[in-house]
Design an enzyme around this catalytic site. Structure first.
Site, PDB file in Angstrom:
ATOM      1  N   GLY A 496       0.801  -1.224   0.000  1.00 44.95           N
ATOM      2  CA  GLY A 496       0.000   0.000   0.000  1.00 44.95           C
ATOM      3  C   GLY A 496       0.825   1.261   0.000  1.00 44.95           C
ATOM      4  CB  SER A 536      -0.478  -1.632  11.703  1.00 46.25           C
ATOM      5  OG  SER A 536      -1.801  -1.987  11.418  1.00 46.25           O
ATOM      6  CD  GLU A 724      -3.051  -5.153  11.494  1.00 46.30           C
ATOM      7  OE1 GLU A 724      -2.123  -4.593  12.107  1.00 46.30           O
ATOM      8  OE2 GLU A 724      -3.257  -6.358  11.534  1.00 46.30           O
TER       9      GLU A 724
END
Lengths: 764, 87, 160
Positions: A496, A536, A724
């Site tokens: 991402g 994360s 998350e």
């Protein structure tokens, strides 16, 4: 459309302090990804490559009496056929899962390919490699498997019944080393106790007890699993895999196939989404064995049906919760029982559900009982804040019910009980510096919450969420080039935009443009050990490794400049990409000039760094949603949605917003539509994107985001993981909004139209 | 000397003593001392000479991967918590 | 196995000839025969839009078109989008808006966006959400994708 915003004070702070951090550069891998050039798992093509396909159990629960592959092997174009018998005997070997310790290897092997029994519909039982995928599929039909079909158990509570069919005859309940006398589907029971429940409930003015259920849902990444293996005759195995962790694949394949790590190289491809589902191995060991047998490269790509049948999903769950509050809205006690489905083999994430459940609040008296339960569904995998949505859904719904009883604002009850630094959590660990209260305050004060919602059948819901985040091990290798740019090799696969969020931290240290840092995700032979892209943790931990690499390069440059200028190192400084003397003689050169000089002299500047930080802090979010319920059809429309979250420090705010928006929408899908439908025989009936209904663009408004920045004191730039936690609040926020819109409280997910209509007709 | 928190499932072994001060240099030493006080407790925490799989040791809020070998600073708080992995 | 079919088509402006099995989808042909792997397979049954291409001006899912069907047709894929002057405005606005995370759905969305803006150069947010409902994205929540397509509109207008 409402603009996304970063809270003002934090923004000013960032502008003052940082040059690169807090900006929104275009990601380094962007052009590859908008032009179709990026190579994902299924895009790998090798000379002579074969295509592997997997035969899957048509039964939810069946003993495998025999497998006859002769006809398949004889089909023209088939080059290899395998079954679990081609794996080395798992016997009593164990797999080392790091912090999770040593676990028996057999369940892991059996999940990749069933040896003696199939424990879910779609469980792999054999595989074929052929010259085309179509031939491989034809060959699968020629494999004869003799099954003894057994009754399936599909529901977590039924599985806990004494007289339930057993998924595994040899599984006994473990209670911290003490085993049950009888075999059971309950793999383990654990408990956390804090304070004294009876005192806590005695102090309460209001006590509620409710049950909450979550259906089984899937991570739903758009790219199916894909693995390509090339096993050379000298024993060296190279694999191209779409995975959240190349090193995890290496470890898993090494353990399952019992081959040395040194002979196994995993090359991570680009990855088309994971959300926790691309941590376990599925087709990877299969491709390897097929390649060994066929003596050619083999690519195993799942189709969408296989993804739904046999990978992921997250746990279906049952949560029983009892909570007490005073008239002033102070939570005095909470008692809960969590039962999570692990799927066909033990190991759900119920423990994380337990840890996160009460973490947003400081509650003196809590008891949490956690049960890990096997059922005839796919072995569950992590899914974005694994375990947390299931349990926190219960707390957040019940708090809203208390608000209605007490006539209290939902933000007020959250602020009144909100957790702070030093508060002891329900599992005994104190909270570090966290942004729970700041986040809730920002949500309370935001324009959305301050704007009244009007209209019939409309309601506004609020919920908060906590996720523990992770640190774990990350490595990078950085090297200064002769032109003053820095190449940065990292082991964290980029799902991402993390190439850029990591590179930005190195660029900040040196004061150079982020475009002058060239990041690449490399294979397991080319960088130090790096844990999965998950928890994360990548911008936090791998970013920290890059920060350290930047510091190392910085001090090497200062050392070299001091050498050139014949001054002491403490009379040289580096800022904004320029090295200067601080002794008043005003000498300076740019990093580019020094790099060129050093390159000419053959002096290497660079660093390799490995970190295992623990100060990841916790992530908090508070969400506000407006819904409209159609009382005739039960359809719930999301009118407006605002997500507020503490990012610690937003390195690249666009990708922080993106994580928040993506998490919210997965949560909306979980809340309203997504669900595995099994028939009475335990067969999955909706294994397609048409029938497993994930949100589309048409189902949603813009998702407004407010980034709160309470810097994490445990990170050089204050970073907290952000990926998350945004999936945690939506389910309860929407349930609470529905309750306020039409007066029915829904505790079972998903809140599909038929569920809503049923509840409405029961009410009237 | 460290303060050891007894996992909830083992409170039955300690007569509901939930935390106590224990002498010992390493976590392993602390467990040996606990075993003297509450026979049977070691087997619930230790398996084949290693910390039981699925357990993690937290000392003053931090996981200690050295596990049984970790040298416990005086006065620190030691917890045994189910180990968990994220996604 | 049935005999292979000879197909002649125009793909990304170039005349292309290939042989394919009658059962092979256009997506298989693009990816496996022509090595145009920019079109992705997410579902292979027309549900996710990751393989969106433009066939004779119509947006289609390449996974539910047969390779043999495109004989004499014009096919546009993500690989043909970049012109001599660099990235297509949609490619640029996707980058600037951070409209991709994992990127697997991105080629399909860009092709869908292109097809929409050719028909409706001033598409509203609602138009975009409606048009793109056949393209699934699991990472972004669609917000930044919709913004990227909106942002491309004035740039495409200028180009005309």
């Amino acid at each position: 459309m409402n603009p996304t915003e970063v809270m003002e004070p934090a923004k000013t702070d960032v502008e003052k302090k940082y040059k690169v951090i807090g900006t929104r550069p275009i990601r380094h891998d962007g052009v590859d990804k908008v032009t179709g050039r990026a190579v994902y798992g299924a895009d790998v093509q090798l000379p002579g490559m074969l295509h592997g396909k997997v035969l899957r159990s048509p039964h939810a629960h069946a003993n495998i009496k025999s497998i006859n592959t002769a006809k398949a092997e004889a089909l023209y174009g088939v080059k290899a056929v395998m079954t679990a018998a081609d794996f080395p005997d798992a016997g009593s070997r164990t797999a080392n899962l790091g912090e999770l310790g040593e676990v028996p290897l057999k369940p892991m092997c059996d999940n990749v390919m069933a040896s003696d029994k199939a424990v879910y519909h779609g469980h792999a039982v054999a595989a074929v490699a052929a010259t085309s995928p179509h031939i491989a599929e034809e060959a699968l039909k020629l494999i004869e498997v003799d099954y003894e079909v057994l009754p399936p158990v599909m529901d977590v509570l039924k599985a806990m019944d004494e007289d339930s069919p057993l998924v595994h005859e040899d599984l006994y309940t473990d209670e911290l080393g003490e085993k049950s006398s009888k075999p059971s589907n309950v793999a383990s029971h654990t408990r956390h106790v804090k304070g004294d429940l009876s005192q806590g409930f005695a102090a309460a003015d209001h006590v509620l007890e409710r049950e909450y259920r979550c259906a089984t849902v899937h991570q739903g990444y758009i790219e199916p699993h894909a693995a390509t293996a090339m096993w050379n005759p000298d024993g060296y195995l190279t694999m191209w895999v779409t995975t959240q962790g190349a090193f995890t694949v290496r470890t898993s394949v090494h353990q399952i196939l019992d081959i040395p790590v040194s002979k196994l190289k995993v090359i991570p491809t680009e990855i088309g989404g994971g959300f926790g589902g691309k941590i376990p191995v599925y087709g990877e060991p299969v491709a390897a064995v097929l390649s060994r047998k066929a003596r050619r490269p083999v690519k195993v790509v799942m189709d969408r049906t296989e993804v739904f049948l046999a990978t992921g999903p997250t746990s279906g769950s049952y949560v029983k919760l009892k909570m007490g509050v005073t008239n002033e809205g102070r939570i005095t006690a909470a008692e809960t029982m969590l039962a999570y489905e692990a799927g066909g083999y033990p190991g759900s994430i119920v423990a994380l559900g337990g840890i996160c459940m009460f973490a947003p609040y400081n509650i003196d008296n809590t008891t949490i009982d956690m049960y890990d339960v096997v059922v005839n569904k796919p072995k569950t995998a992590a899914y974005r804040a694994p375990g947390a949505p299931n349990s926190e859904f219960a707390v957040e719904c019940m708090l809203d019910e208390f608000c209605q009883i007490l006539d209290m604002d939902p933000m007020e009850i959250r602020l009144k009980n909100g957790a702070k630094e030093g508060d002891i959590q329900s599992h005994g660990i104190p909270h570090p510096r966290i942004g729970c209260l700041e986040t809730t305050e920002a949500a309370r004060d935001c324009e959305h919450y301050q704007t009244p919602l009007e209209g019939p059948n409309r309601g506004r819901g609020v919920a908060s969420g906590y996720w523990v985040n992770a640190g774990l091990t990350s490595s990078v290798t950085a090297r200064l080039n002769g032109d003053g740019t820095v190449t940065l090799q990292e082991g964290s696969t980029d799902i991402g935009g993390t190439r850029t969020s990591i590179a930005m931290q190195l660029a900040e240290v040196l004061g150079i443009p982020v475009e002058d840092v060239v990041p690449s995700v490399v294979d397991t032979d080319s960088v130090g050990y790096t844990e999965v892209t998950g928890g994360s943790r990548v911008t936090f931990a791998t970013g920290w490794a890059a920060y350290n690499a930047g510091q190392a390069i910085k001090s090497q440059l200062i050392e070299q400049a001091a050498e050139i200028w014949k001054v002491d190192e403490d009379q040289v400084s580096l800022a904004d990409g320029v090295i200067t003397t601080t002794n008043g003689d005003s000498r300076s050169m740019t990093i580019k000039e020094l790099a060129a000089d050093l390159s000419q002299k053959g002096i290497d500047v660079g660093s390799r760094e490995t970190v295992t930080p623990q100060n990841h802090g916790g992530a908090y979010a508070t969400h506000v949603v407006d819904v409209e319920v159609d009382p005739d059809t039960g359809k719930v429309t999301i009118l407006r949605y605002t997500a507020v979250q503490d990012a610690g420090r937003a390195i690249h705010p666009s990708y922080v917003e993106g994580q928040m928006q993506g998490g919210v929408v997965q949560g909306i899908g979980w809340a309203l539509n997504e669900e595995y439908f099994y028939n009475k025989d335990g067969l999955l009936m909706n294994a397609s994107f048409l029938d497993y209904r994930m949100p589309t663009s048409l189902d949603l408004p813009m998702i407004e985001t407010i980034i709160v920045e309470v810097p994490n004191p445990g990170h050089p730039y204050g970073v907290r993981g952000v990926g998350e936690v945004p999936i945690v609040p939506p389910q309860a926020a929407i349930s609470n909004a529905i309750a306020r819109a039409v007066g029915v409280r829904l505790g079972d997910l998903p809140m599909s139209p038929q569920t809503v209509v049923k509840a409405l007709s029961a009410k009237s | 000397m460290a303060i050891v928190h007894i996992p909830a499932l083992l409170h039955s072994l300690t007569g509901d003593v939930r935390k106590l001060e224990v002498e010992g240099r390493t976590v392993g030493d602390l467990i040996d001392q606990l075993e003297l006080l509450y026979p049977g407790i070691r087997d619930r925490l230790v398996e084949n000479g290693h910390l039981r799989s699925g357990l993690a040791i937290f000392v003053d809020g931090m996981v200690r991967r050295e596990a049984l070998e970790y040298e416990v600073p005086p006065g620190s708080e030691v917890l045994f918590v189910p180990a968990v992995a994220g996604g | 196995m049935a005999a292979k079919v000879h197909v002649a088509a125009t793909i990304n402006g170039e005349p292309v000839e290939f042989l394919c099995e009658p059962r092979q989808s256009l997506l298989e042909v693009l990816r496996d025969e022509l090595k145009l792997t920019g079109s992705k397979e997410g579902c292979n049954n027309g549900n996710c839009g990751a393989c969106s291409v433009i066939l004779d001006g119509l947006l289609v899912d390449a996974c539910i078109v047969l390779g043999a069907e495109v004989d004499g047709c014009t096919v546009e894929t993500i690989e043909g989008l970049m012109g001599s002057e660099g990235l297509h405005p949609l490619q640029q606005t996707f980058l600037e808006n951070a409209a991709l995370q994992c990127g697997i759905c991105t080629p399909g969305f860009i092709m869908a966006g292109k097809s929409l803006l050719e028909k409706n150069p001033q598409a509203s947010e609602g138009d975009i959400r409606h048009w793109c409902a056949g393209n699934l994205c699991r990472c972004t929540g669609y917000d930044k994708i919709v913004r990227a397509i909106l942002d491309a509109e004035p740039q495409l207008e200028v180009k005309k």
